[in-house]
Design a protein around this motif. Structure first.
Motif, PDB file in Angstrom:
ATOM      1  N   GLU A  33     -10.534  10.843  -7.561  1.00  0.00           N
ATOM      2  CA  GLU A  33     -10.102  10.164  -8.662  1.00  0.00           C
ATOM      3  C   GLU A  33     -11.347   8.933  -8.591  1.00  0.00           C
TER       4      GLU A  33
ATOM      5  N   LYS B 253       0.751   4.564  -2.440  1.00  0.00           N
ATOM      6  CA  LYS B 253      -0.381   4.479  -3.314  1.00  0.00           C
ATOM      7  C   LYS B 253      -1.428   5.180  -2.656  1.00  0.00           C
ATOM      8  N   CYS B 254      -2.307   6.123  -3.480  1.00  0.00           N
ATOM      9  CA  CYS B 254      -3.377   6.649  -2.889  1.00  0.00           C
ATOM     10  C   CYS B 254      -4.418   6.843  -4.032  1.00  0.00           C
ATOM     11  N   LEU B 255      -5.654   6.784  -3.548  1.00  0.00           N
ATOM     12  CA  LEU B 255      -6.739   6.782  -4.647  1.00  0.00           C
ATOM     13  C   LEU B 255      -7.491   7.670  -3.999  1.00  0.00           C
ATOM     14  N   THR B 256      -7.551   9.268  -4.384  1.00  0.00           N
ATOM     15  CA  THR B 256      -8.516  10.043  -3.850  1.00  0.00           C
ATOM     16  C   THR B 256      -9.875   9.841  -4.091  1.00  0.00           C
ATOM     17  N   TYR B 257     -10.659  10.629  -3.485  1.00  0.00           N
ATOM     18  CA  TYR B 257     -12.144  10.551  -3.608  1.00  0.00           C
ATOM     19  C   TYR B 257     -12.405  11.024  -4.891  1.00  0.00           C
TER      20      TYR B 257
ATOM     21  N   MET C 142       0.916  -1.234   0.118  1.00  0.00           N
ATOM     22  CA  MET C 142       0.133   0.144   0.098  1.00  0.00           C
ATOM     23  C   MET C 142       0.926   1.074  -0.052  1.00  0.00           C
ATOM     24  N   CYS C 143       2.143   1.050   0.380  1.00  0.00           N
ATOM     25  CA  CYS C 143       2.846   2.368   0.647  1.00  0.00           C
ATOM     26  C   CYS C 143       3.113   3.105  -0.824  1.00  0.00           C
TER      27      CYS C 143
END
Length: 118
Positions: A90, A84-88, A81-82
């Protein structure tokens, strides 16, 4: 593919289901786990995020060895997971674009429904 890899086949049409180590049991198991997860957890998913669901179940299969300590599995999960980011924004971009202009991104696309597949 590697030179060490030998592609082998089976002929289901000739009622051959195993040929030495060649068989379809592994992939059939993967599809069964994926379908159980779909039907039992999510019930539907969009094609936009299909790869995320498949990756989740691939992780579950690859890390599902009961001989691996739970804390080690959790470490592997967090290591993946480090960074990695899925924003709202996106996550909802497809719905927002659809609402603003239904013709802009495949308005006819519908969520994938595997609940009736065999």
């Amino acid at each position: 593919l590697s030179d060490d890899y030998t592609h082998e086949t089976v002929k289901h049409s000739a009622k051959e289901f195993v040929n030495g180590m060649a068989h379809t049991n592994g992939i059939e198991s993967v599809w069964a786990v994926l379908k159980r997860g779909f039907n039992g957890v999510y019930h539907h998913w969009s094609t936009k995020h299909c790869h995320r669901y498949v990756n989740e179940f691939a992780f579950r299969l690859n890390e599902g060895d009961c001989e691996v300590d739970t804390i080690d599995r959790i470490r592997t999960l967090f290591a993946g997971m480090c960074g990695k980011c899925l924003t709202y924004a996106e996550l909802t971009a497809w719905k927002t674009a659809m609402a603003m202009n239904k013709k802009s991104i495949g308005a006819s696309e519908k969520p994938v429904d595997y609940s009736h597949s065999t």
